[in-house]
Structures are given as C-alpha cells and as structure tokens.
Design an enzyme around this catalytic site. Structure first.
Site, PDB file in Angstrom:
ATOM      1  CG  ASP A 103      -1.881   1.067   1.341  1.00  0.00           C
ATOM      2  OD1 ASP A 103      -1.667   2.102   0.681  1.00  0.00           O
ATOM      3  OD2 ASP A 103      -2.874   0.908   2.083  1.00  0.00           O
ATOM      4  CG  HIS A 104       3.237   4.058  -3.159  1.00  0.00           C
ATOM      5  ND1 HIS A 104       4.220   4.420  -2.262  1.00  0.00           N
ATOM      6  CD2 HIS A 104       3.745   4.331  -4.384  1.00  0.00           C
ATOM      7  CE1 HIS A 104       5.263   4.912  -2.913  1.00  0.00           C
ATOM      8  NE2 HIS A 104       5.001   4.860  -4.211  1.00  0.00           N
TER       9      HIS A 104
END
Ligand code: CAO
Length: 514
Positions: free
Chosen positions: A486-487
């Site tokens: 999850d950036h």
C-alpha cells in the site's frame, strides 16, 4: 456415537450450508450452533440436539441439505433434555379492523410454530405500492428470523401490525387493494377475501444476546437485507446495524451505500463506469453457472482492496540453493509425521524476521487514514486455493513456532480450507499475507494487498538460473518474489529494502534458522 441430523427447517427444499461453525474435536453443548443454512428467504442456524464431542463432520460449505441430512457424528455426553424449539408466548397480537369487501386481507402465514413471534421490522406503510414476493415484515422468535413476503401485488390500504407486536399464524397483517389476480388456494370469506402470505422457511437463527456486533464478526440481518446486500455487492460485516442488538436494517444498508458512493465518486461525479451487460449468445453457445459463495465474498474484498489501495509491486529473486538442499534433508522427517515441508514455511520465518526489521510492513492504516496501527504480533495469512475459491487462513504467532510446527499447522489449515470447515476467526487477524503459487508455476505476479494488511508477498516457482559470481556463471536455484504494498503507508525505497533484506535472509540458511 450419535449422528446429529438436520431438524425440521420448515421447507422440503434443499437449503445451502453457508458456514460450518464446529470442528472435529470440539466439545459442544446442546443447542450450540453447528452450521448456518441460507435459502432464498431465510438464514438459519442449526442447533445441536445433543451435547458431546464432535467426531466427524458430514457436511461442508456449499452442500445442499434437507430435513434428516446427517450433519455430525458426536460422542454423546450425559443424556440431556430435547432441544427447546418453541418460541416464548408473550402478549397477544394486535388486530386491525375487519376490512371491507373490496379489500384483500393478508394474514400471517404458517411460520412453523403456533406461538407468538415478534415483529422486528415493518417494511410497508399505507399508500405503498407493493409487488408479489416483496417483503412486508420481518419476524423474529428466540431462535428464528424470517421475512414475510407479499402473496399479491397492489396498494397497501392499511397496516394492522406495528413494530414489536407479537403475532401468530392467521393474524391480519395488512389490507391491500389488489392489482393482480390473487394466487390459487386463497381463502375467501363472505365479506372479504383473505389472503395468506406464502409460508416462509421457519428458521432457527439463535442470537447471542451478550455478543455485540463486531466488524468481521457475526452479523444479524433479515434474509431480505442479506439478499439486497448480495445484489449490491455489499459485505454486511462492513455495515453498522442500528436495529435491536446491532441488527442491520434496510435503511442501514441504504445509508452505507450512499456514504460509499459519496466517498468514492470522483470530483467530476459519476463514480466508477458501469460494466456493460453483454448478450454472449449472439456470439455462440454459452452456459451460465452461479458463482460460489466464497468466490462472491472474495470478489467483493478483492475489488474493494483493488480500488481503495494504491498498489505498487516490487520484484526480486532469492537464491535458495542452500535452503533447498537443507529442506530436502528434512523433508522425510516431516513426511514421517504426515505432512509436507515445503519452501513456504521457510518463507514464513523469513517474512517474520523482515517484519521485525521493517515494522511498517506489520501495520494497518487507521480507518480515517490518519494513523498507523503498529502490530506487536506476527500472524501470517496464507492464501489457499480451494474448489470453492480463494480463502486466507491465518497462522498465528509465527515468530514463536518452529518449522515443523508451522508445516503441520499449514497442512491443517490447507485441509480445513479445502473441506470448507474454516471458521470466521480462523481467517481473521493477519498482519501480513503470503500468496504462494510456487507449487503451480509462473515467473511472477502482482498479488492484491489483503487489507487491512499493508503488504502481501507473492511467491512463484523456483528455477535453476545461471548467476554470475565474480568470474563465472554458476547454476543457482532462484525463487521469484513479488511484494505488493500500500503506497500510502510504504515508500518504494522501504519496499526495495524489505525485499532485499528478505532475499539475503533466504540465501543465508544460518540466519534464517536463527
Ligand atoms: N518453487 C518450487 N516448488 C515449490 C514452490 C516454489 N516456490 N512452492 C512449493 N513448491 C513445491 C512443493 O515443495 C511441493 O513439492 P513436493 O511435494 O515435491 O515437496 C509442491 O510444489 C506442491 O506444494 P503445495 O502447493 O502443495 O504446498 P505449499 O506449501 O507450497 O502451498 C498452499 C500450500 C496451501 C499455499 C497451496 O496449496 C495453495 O493453495 N496455493 C495457491 C495459493 C493461491 O491461489 N494464491 C493466489 C491468490 S491470488 O493473489
């Protein structure tokens, strides 16, 4: 040994098993819930008729059962009383004035009991246009919840029942100005036509009074709300219920959908473009198959995670030549004990060491996106492929277990997953997930983060490759790794460090065994 059978479930039709809530070895008390069934009109829990220890489970998720189908074999405990199946008789029902000759009366149908049952939801009001089969109200006894559908289409003239009334078979529900022919077999009397709603399956849905509604836990909703949720692709565990004991009502579902649409719609409005409906028969022969319940559930979760989480996938290859040589020396030891020692258990250990080194990977983003919840435990979800679809059992406290214990637990979780006997809690609480396709093949893939985890490791099939080591190419067994993250939580540099660290661990047998 005693065989527990499906009791009278109020219908002769086969009903689908949607959950098996016991496992072999469990000690169960009389009336403990064994399985959950769901038909078009009702969801119901089947309680045990006896107390004892579960020796064999004879049904699995997806099976269709009817009265008399064997559910379990149990070793009986002390002889106990027969289960209570009656609902409590409370106060009398509310009755409305007798309708005029031009009106059609709709009465409470056969609900599988002669006792009074409480009205927990009234879905109509005077003036409403209703269609045949539309839910008019929901009833609930101590053990059952059921929708009462309309047997006719028309306009509601009056409603004879209000919330919390106690009603029984034959009580007047509503009067309707009928716009379609009533169904065959209706009772007609001299001054009025009396119309009984179709009997719905009597249910045995027993609620735990003391257990509050939890996200990810058991949800309480009527069959019509469940059906609507399925049609809308909403997972009920995400919806807060405002009804009694946290029950999810139609309005809760509508408000949830409104909130989602408001939250997800882009500034330009319009939301996600809708997929067009295609008539494939124009192009050739087709066959339509229903999706399994597991597939529908995982589809909702995967889609939610895909659209909500900005994904990036980082790839690497780990040199597992030495690790594989060691695994082969230990394989037989595991096989003697009845399970396989695959590369996956070593990967689980390497993941935990890497999570300790990079704690952000062992976290969850708070619901408002403002905080990171750092986990001090190391529970690893493992994606398992089953005939019904993808499920993710969770192996707890991987940091505290050795490779043989992990191999045993993994085999047990895989077997349970394929039998369909995993319980809800067996699939909750992961802090990181591994999806291994190494036993099947492929060189790399981009797994979808299993929220609320913030990262997932995809593992593909190892292959001997020429690796340049100073002066020459040397054959080494290389394992492809794909780390999706999850950036919003993890930066690309962190992900590259994590996967490099992990690859180095896998290449160094001594470090991994420590
Ligand atoms: N490279 C080469 N061989 C591998 C390997 C790898 N990365 N991983 C496993 N293998 C080998 C195993 O050693 C085993 O061989 P032997 O029997 O000779 O020892 C064989 O492949 C089969 O392994 P397995 O698949 O039975 O066992 P596993 O522990 O690797 O995996 C499980 C268990 C439950 C994860 C697996 O059965 C499964 O369901 N995988 C699919 C997961 C999935 O669908 N993921 C996609 C989700 S979408 O993101």
């Amino acid at each position: 040994m005693k065989t527990v059978l499906i009791p009278d479930i109020g219908t002769d039709e086969a009903v689908e098993v949607i959950e098996v809530t016991v496992s072999v070895g469990d000690t169960i008390a009389k009336e403990d819930s064994l399985i959950t069934l769901e038909s078009e009109k009702a969801s119901m829990e089947v309680p045990s008729s006896d107390a004892g220890v579960v020796k064999k489970i004879l049904v699995k998720v997806g099976d269709k059962v009817t009265q008399g189908t064997p559910v379990l074999e149990i070793e009986e405990a002390a002889k106990a009383d027969a289960p209570k199946t009656d609902v409590k008789v409370e106060q009398g029902s509310t009755r409305a004035p007798v309708p005029t000759a031009s009106e059609q009366a709709i009465n409470i149908p056969d609900i599988g009991s002669d006792d009074y049952v409480e009205v927990i939801e009234v879905a109509i009001k005077p003036g409403d246009e209703i269609t045949k089969e539309q839910t008019l109200l929901t009833l609930e006894s101590e053990k059952a919840s059921m929708d009462v559908p309309s047997p006719v289409s028309g306009k509601v003239l009056s409603v004879a029942i209000k919330l919390n009334d106690k009603v029984k078979k034959g009580d007047l529900m509503a009067t309707v100005s009928v716009t379609t022919e009533p169904t065959a077999g209706l009772e007609h009397r001299s001054t009025r036509a009396e119309n009984h709603a179709e009997p719905v399956a009597a249910t045995t849905h027993r609620e735990l009074e003391t257990e509050p509604l939890k996200i990810g836990g058991r949800t309480y909703a009527s069959p019509s709300v469940r059906r609507l949720a399925r049609e809308l692709g909403v997972e009920l565990t995400q919806v807060g219920g405002t009804g009694r004991k946290g029950r999810i009502q139609k309005l809760d579902l509508q408000n949830f959908v409104k909130r989602q649409l408001a939250g997800n719609a882009p500034a330009s409005g319009g939301g996600l473009p809708v997929m067009p409906k295609v008539d494939f028969t124009k192009f050739g022969d087709v066959e339509t198959k229903p999706l399994s319940r597991v597939k529908k559930l995982s589809a909702t979760n995967l889609h939610r995670n895909w659209v909500n989480i900005p994904h990036v996938t980082q790839f690497d290859e780990a040199d597992i030549t030495d690790l594989e040589a060691f695994r082969k020396t230990q394989k037989e030891r595991a096989e003697e004990k009845g399970y396989k020692l695959t590369p996956l258990v070593f990967l689980m250990k390497a993941v935990v060491s890497s999570l300790k080194q990079f704690p952000e990977f062992n976290s969850s983003l708070s619901a408002d996106g403002q905080e990171l919840i750092m986990k001090k435990y190391f529970h690893i979800g493992v994606a398992v492929d089953t005939p019904e679809g993808l499920v993710v059992p969770v192996i707890r406290d991987v940091d505290k277990k050795g490779i043989f214990d992990l191999a045993k637990e993994l085999a047990e979780a895989g077997n349970k997953a394929r039998e369909g006997s995993l319980k809800g809690r067996d699939m909750q609480g992961s802090s990181f997930t591994i999806s291994s396709l190494g036993g099947i093949g492929g060189t790399a893939f981009t797994p979808i983060v299993n929220a609320p985890d913030v990262a997932i490791l995809g593992v593909s099939r190892s292959e001997i490759k020429p690796v340049y080591q100073g002066k020459e190419f040397v054959p080494r067994l290389m394992l492809p790794l794909s780390l999706s993250y999850d950036h919003r939580v993890i930066d690309g540099a962190q992900a590259a460090r994590f996967i490099t660290y992990m690859s180095a661990l896998l290449a160094d047998l001594k470090r991994i065994m420590l």
